[in-house]
Write a protein that holds these residues in place. Structure first.
Motif, mmCIF file in Angstrom:
data_model
loop_
_atom_site.group_PDB
_atom_site.id
_atom_site.type_symbol
_atom_site.label_atom_id
_atom_site.label_comp_id
_atom_site.label_asym_id
_atom_site.label_seq_id
_atom_site.Cartn_x
_atom_site.Cartn_y
_atom_site.Cartn_z
ATOM 1 N N GLU A 1 -37.550 -55.704 3.409
ATOM 2 C CA GLU A 1 -37.580 -56.768 2.412
ATOM 3 C C GLU A 1 -37.892 -58.106 3.076
ATOM 4 O OE1 GLU A 1 -34.827 -58.833 -1.103
ATOM 5 O OE2 GLU A 1 -33.932 -57.440 0.346
ATOM 6 N N GLN B 1 -38.283 -62.355 2.079
ATOM 7 C CA GLN B 1 -37.995 -63.412 1.120
ATOM 8 C C GLN B 1 -38.540 -64.722 1.663
ATOM 9 O OE1 GLN B 1 -33.786 -63.526 0.383
ATOM 10 N NE2 GLN B 1 -33.677 -61.423 -0.355
ATOM 11 N N ARG C 1 -39.955 -62.574 -3.408
ATOM 12 C CA ARG C 1 -39.470 -61.391 -2.699
ATOM 13 C C ARG C 1 -40.554 -60.328 -2.733
ATOM 14 N NH1 ARG C 1 -34.093 -59.493 -5.513
ATOM 15 N NH2 ARG C 1 -33.971 -58.202 -3.641
ATOM 16 N N TRP C 2 -40.731 -59.629 -1.603
ATOM 17 C CA TRP C 2 -41.657 -58.510 -1.541
ATOM 18 C C TRP C 2 -41.223 -57.584 -0.416
ATOM 19 C CZ3 TRP C 2 -42.431 -63.111 0.785
ATOM 20 C CH2 TRP C 2 -42.945 -63.140 2.070
ATOM 21 N N TYR C 3 -41.820 -56.407 -0.383
ATOM 22 C CA TYR C 3 -41.490 -55.400 0.641
ATOM 23 C C TYR C 3 -42.755 -55.036 1.410
ATOM 24 C CZ TYR C 3 -36.881 -54.651 -1.407
ATOM 25 O OH TYR C 3 -35.592 -54.828 -1.856
ATOM 26 N N LYS D 1 -36.184 -64.475 4.988
ATOM 27 C CA LYS D 1 -35.715 -63.139 5.326
ATOM 28 C C LYS D 1 -36.916 -62.289 5.692
ATOM 29 C CE LYS D 1 -32.995 -59.194 3.686
ATOM 30 N NZ LYS D 1 -32.176 -58.624 2.584
#
Length: 271
Positions: free
Chosen positions: A132, A134, A125-127, A194
């Motif tokens: 966001e 995934q 997960r990262w932004y 995501k």
């Protein structure tokens, strides 16, 4: 070497050209492999003259406060004066500065979390720009630990990651993040689950990470195994040699011009 580390062809079409071709990712700093660091040289302390001592007894140790005479250490040097506007303009116009910025890569800070399932697949997960993202990766992200920086063809990344392990053998069902998908490839790859796949800049970091793993896999895996061995050896040593509580000694002195010195000088003068 694979030119792209995403398994879905639809993602390729949405990426800028530079994101698709950044396959020269490499390490630029040492990877921790469990080898002990060189011990810091011992500090040279002045010969303190103790004027008073206060002891606080804790359950298993003492805190000893010692007021000492001022040892006369030199004051730290003052900070350099700020550069003038003319000096800054001359620096920016200099050939040395122009050469430096011409060769300098873009810099980016990576903040991400990874859950490694059974030592194989990783849920990452990262932004990016507040959104966001995934993804599932077939790379064990534990191997991507132990270093601070790496770079791709165009970008130098600073790397901060929280990583943990999940086992499907435990009684607790793997409800989050779910069962890893079968990517069906034998090279480092990931699939986005995501986030907007058209945002190539958000995915460029993950592409660079997987290219890095393909280029440096042997070194990264060996370093991870070294860290595991060192941790196990350290645990055995600590069981055989449990640390003993040590007293803490704090030595201090008031400096001229400090509020403490002024208050005590006024009290002594009033007497």
């Amino acid at each position: 070497m694979k030119s792209l580390a995403i398994i879905s062809a639809s993602f390729v079409c949405g990426l800028p050209l530079h994101a698709q071709n950044e396959n020269g990712a490499k390490l630029v700093s040492r990877v921790a492999d469990g080898t002990p660091a060189e011990p810091a040289p011992p500090k040279e302390l002045p010969a303190f003259t103790v004027r008073s001592t206060t002891v606080r007894q804790l359950e298993d140790r003492k805190i000893i406060m010692q007021r000492v005479s001022d040892p006369g250490l030199p004051d730290p040097p003052p900070p350099p004066p700020p550069a003038t506007k003319e000096e800054l303009e001359a620096l920016r116009a200099s050939p040395v500065w122009q050469e430096r910025i011409a060769d300098q890569k873009e810099s980016e800070l990576i903040l991400l979390s990874a859950s490694v399932v059974d030592g194989k697949a990783s849920f990452v997960r990262w932004y990016h720009d507040g959104e966001e993202f995934q993804a599932w990766s077939n790379v064990n992200f534990n191997h991507l630990s132990g270093f601070a920086e790496f770079e791709s063809d165009r970008t130098r990344y600073s790397f901060i990651m929280a990583v943990g392990d999940i086992s499907t053998d435990r009684e607790r069902k793997l409800e989050w993040p779910g069962k890893p998908p079968e990517l069906g490839v034998d090279y480092p790859a990931f699939t986005l689950v995501k986030g907007d796949e058209s945002k190539g800049n958000a995915l460029a970091m993950m592409i660079a990470l997987h290219d890095l793993y393909e280029n440096e896999q042997d070194k990264l895996v060996a370093a991870h195994e070294g860290r595991l061995r060192a941790s196990a050896e350290r645990e055995v040593w600590l069981r055989a040699n449990p640390p003993q509580p040590q007293d803490t000694v704090i030595q201090f002195w008031p400096r001229k011009g400090s509020r403490y010195m002024e208050n005590n000088t006024q009290r002594e003068g009033a007497r």
